[in-house]
Scaffold this active site. Structure first.
Site, short mmCIF file in Angstrom:
data_model
loop_
_atom_site.label_atom_id
_atom_site.label_comp_id
_atom_site.label_asym_id
_atom_site.label_seq_id
_atom_site.Cartn_x
_atom_site.Cartn_y
_atom_site.Cartn_z
N SER A 74 0.83 -1.10 -0.14
CA SER A 74 -0.06 -0.12 -0.02
C SER A 74 0.97 1.09 -0.09
O SER A 74 1.48 1.52 -1.15
CB SER A 74 -0.90 -0.22 1.32
OG SER A 74 -1.81 0.97 1.08
N HIS A 183 -8.48 1.13 -0.03
CA HIS A 183 -8.59 0.07 -0.82
C HIS A 183 -9.79 -0.82 -1.34
O HIS A 183 -10.04 -1.79 -1.38
CB HIS A 183 -7.40 -1.24 -0.51
CG HIS A 183 -5.95 -0.47 -0.63
ND1 HIS A 183 -5.57 0.06 -1.84
CD2 HIS A 183 -5.21 -0.09 0.46
CE1 HIS A 183 -4.08 0.45 -1.18
NE2 HIS A 183 -4.17 0.51 0.16
#
Length: 294
Positions: A74, A183
């Site tokens: 990420s 996400h």
């Protein structure tokens, strides 16, 4: 966070100084002194984690370490791109500050949630998520390992998925203390706002390949790097696939650079044949430096 590194290594302190200058406020003070509530705001957390990672990286670089491949989970993809020479650190820290602000503002407090599903039996995830949605958003956010999937979406749907996962045989299903549902499709407003900042930033071709989050594939160009950072915002982090990709390329050792050791723990679950080490504190250096002699 990062205080011991900065105290011990001038190269690390220089990174914190550069972050403070790039952002125009004392991020280093928040990292070193808190308060914790201020550090946990994602607009501060994201540049803080990036800065600690690059501070640790600079210590290793001073010892002539250079990666053969890079990957980051990420936010960590920004650190990986700095390590690969695609992004300048000052540009990266400004980008992740904006990224954090946009993510925080994309979903009002309390509307979204995330949860970790541990040891959910194989093949059950899609049915759990489909049943839990009920017209709302809930989807896989982090495909972390065979035993760990993180989900994100509307709070009510995530809570239903937690209950559904337990009923489907998950060993544990727990809500996570996060400030936004990362996400997932709820992050699309943040993704669109980030586009202009990414387009205004120079991305150079990589000195070593990156395995990206969005596709878990090897990339080498600045254009691919920019697109990957754009696409990762509302899409799941394919971490287990990324590690398997590295293994298929012949990687036998990974060093987790930065705060904590979560990825080293995940590595053991994904592919125990890959040696995992971490470097984020001065005390970690002996183990990392010693691998040359093995």
């Amino acid at each position: 966070m990062g205080k011991a590194l900065a105290h011990e290594y001038p190269a690390a302190q220089q990174v914190f100084d550069e972050a403070d200058e790039a952002l125009g406020f004392p991020l280093s003070r928040i990292c070193f002194e808190g308060p914790d509530a201020e550090l946990r705001l994602t607009a501060n957390t994201q540049p803080a984690l990036l800065t600690v990672s690059i501070a640790a990286l600079r210590v290793l670089e001073a010892l002539d370490w250079a990666p053969a491949y890079v990957a980051g989970h990420s936010l960590g993809e920004y650190s990986a791109l700095v390590a690969a020479g695609s992004l300048k650190f000052a540009d990266a820290v400004r980008l992740v500050r904006k990224r954090g602000e946009y993510m925080q503002e994309a979903v009002p407090a309390g509307v979204g949630a995330m949860a970790a599903l541990l040891k959910l039996p194989e093949g059950k995830l899609d049915a759990v998520l489909q049943e839990a949605a009920q017209g709302e958003i809930v989807s896989a956010a982090n495909l972390n390992s065979p035993d760990q999937t993180v989900i994100a979406g509307h709070a009510a749907a995530v809570n239903r998925a937690v209950d559904g996962a337990k009923a489907a045989g998950a060993r544990r299903a727990v809500l996570l203390p996060v400030s936004a549902p990362f996400h997932c499709a709820l992050m699309k407003p943040a993704q669109e706002r980030l586009r202009a900042d990414l387009d205004a930033t120079e991305f150079r071709d990589l000195a070593c390949p990156l395995i990206n989050n969005w596709q878990a594939r090897e990339i080498r160009t600045g254009a691919e790097a920019r697109e990957g950072l754009y696409q990762q915002v509302p899409n799941p982090v394919r971490w287990a696939e990324s590690i398997r990709k590295l293994a298929s390329l012949g990687v036998t050792r990974c060093i987790e650079v930065g705060a904590g050791g979560v990825l080293t723990g995940l590595l053991r679950n994904i592919d125990p044949s890959i040696e995992g080490l971490k470097f984020g504190q001065p005390g970690d250096l002996e183990a990392v430096a010693g691998i040359e002699s093995r």
